[in-house]
Scaffold this active site. Structure first.
Site, short mmCIF file in Angstrom:
data_model
loop_
_atom_site.label_atom_id
_atom_site.label_comp_id
_atom_site.label_asym_id
_atom_site.label_seq_id
_atom_site.Cartn_x
_atom_site.Cartn_y
_atom_site.Cartn_z
N THR A 1 26.30 87.74 37.15
CA THR A 1 27.06 88.58 36.29
C THR A 1 27.05 90.08 36.74
OG1 THR A 1 24.91 89.09 35.00
CG2 THR A 1 26.58 87.17 34.16
N LEU B 1 21.99 83.46 37.15
CA LEU B 1 23.19 83.98 36.40
C LEU B 1 23.18 85.72 36.03
CD1 LEU B 1 25.70 83.18 35.05
CD2 LEU B 1 24.55 82.86 32.68
N TYR B 2 21.86 86.17 35.84
CA TYR B 2 21.95 87.67 35.85
C TYR B 2 22.39 88.39 37.13
CZ TYR B 2 19.99 92.18 36.31
OH TYR B 2 19.69 93.53 36.55
N ALA B 3 22.03 87.72 38.08
CA ALA B 3 22.52 88.21 39.27
C ALA B 3 24.10 88.09 39.53
CB ALA B 3 21.87 87.61 40.75
#
Length: 340
Positions: free
Chosen positions: A157, A153-155
């Site tokens: 976002t 999810l970091y990537a």
């Protein structure tokens, strides 16, 4: 007259180093940071305290999601340049606290874009990540490669930030550059990063944990080199669509056909094996590390490698490359001085 920069994340690792670099170059810098407790806040406050010694630095403490506070800080800054570095960082933490990434990276990123729309800086620069390349296996990673399969999810976002910024660049003609950073390390680094964790473990006599059984490589980028790269691109704004006829587009350029927008890798351009990284730490600390081999973690990738052809094409010079052992030794010196 001094140029004015508004930088989010100045109490963070990269934001602190960039702010210090610009202050030394004669800029007036307004810094903005939420001082979240993702890691030791005292480290963030110590970074800001060093910046506060400079008469041309002003600190604003508030969250990116707090739009009135962000507006007030940007109004005070009246920026020629906006650099958005603040984010909820950490690949692995995004598996534990995904909502923090939505709030800080998506909502916060949108708020910064709104600030840029209001203030019309000469250049908007925003941090993305090499994690945006996700499941890509073609290396070195080039900006013109598709980056459509994020693994965390970091990537996701950060890739969303790239897309959001493109829409604003198109709609409001804001010259915008996104940076994909590659495994940044150096003094004042974050405690959740591998170098900090490995040095801490070794000092305590504990083993270092090597994921994927140590069979990994990373494009380790020393923080001073990265900051030099950002600074070199400040005056390399992506051109407006109606100015495209004045130059020939380089085949490696990620410049949008519909907006003054591009994405640029900033990395060392030469990956190192994880074993070489540990050996550099051992040399700097004068002791051997006990190694604990671990399986690959969710969302991780076995290798990263940046193509820096676009950076060279835009600036006319290669990015500086600090030798891994030199950079690691500088971190260890800082770490030991800080620990007293």
């Amino acid at each position: 007259m001094s140029r004015r920069a508004f930088i989010t994340g100045t109490a963070g690792f990269i934001g602190f180093h960039l702010a210090r670099h610009l202050l030394d170059a004669g800029w007036v810098v307004h810094g903005y940071d939420g001082m979240t407790d993702y890691y030791d806040v005292s480290l963030k406050r110590d970074r800001h305290a060093l910046l506060d010694r400079h008469p041309s630095f002003t600190a604003h403490e508030a969250m990116l999601e707090d739009m009135p506070a962000l507006e007030a800080a940007a109004d005070a800054a009246q920026p020629d340049l906006i650099v958005h570095l603040a984010a909820q960082a950490g690949v692995r933490y995004s598996l534990e606290a995904p909502r923090a990434y939505v709030e800080a990276n998506l909502v916060g990123g949108f708020n910064v874009l709104e600030i840029a729309r209001m203030h019309e800086p000469a250049h908007l620069m925003m941090a993305s990540t090499s994690s945006a390349y996700g499941a890509n296996t073609e290396m070195p990673f080039a900006e013109v490669h598709a980056a459509d399969h994020p693994l965390t999810l970091y990537a996701a976002t950060k890739k969303a930030n790239e897309a959001m910024a493109h829409s604003y660049a198109h709609l409001w003609r804001i010259p915008t550059t996104l940076f994909r950073f590659f495994t940044v390390y150096g003094p004042w680094g974050r405690p959740d990063m591998a170098l900090y964790k490995f040095v801490t473990a070794m000092e305590a006599g504990n083993p270092v944990e090597l994921y994927n059984n140590g069979d990994m490589s990373r494009d380790f980028t020393y923080v001073d080199d990265l900051v030099t790269g950002i600074a070199a691109l400040i005056d390399v704004q992506p051109p407006q669509v109606d100015a495209r006829g004045a130059f020939t587009l380089d085949p490696c350029d990620s410049l949008s056909p519909a907006a003054p927008w591009r994405v640029v890798n900033i990395g060392n351009g030469a990956p190192s094996r994880l074993a070489d990284f540990v050996e550099a730490i051992e040399a700097a600390m004068g002791q051997k590390a006990e190694r604990r081999l671990m399986p690959m973690q969710k969302g991780d990738v076995p290798a990263t490698w940046a193509s820096t052809d676009l950076y060279r094409a835009l600036t006319g010079a290669p990015l500086p490359r600090t030798d891994l052992r030199t950079g690691v030794a500088a971190f260890v010196d800082w770490y030991r001085e800080r620990r007293g």
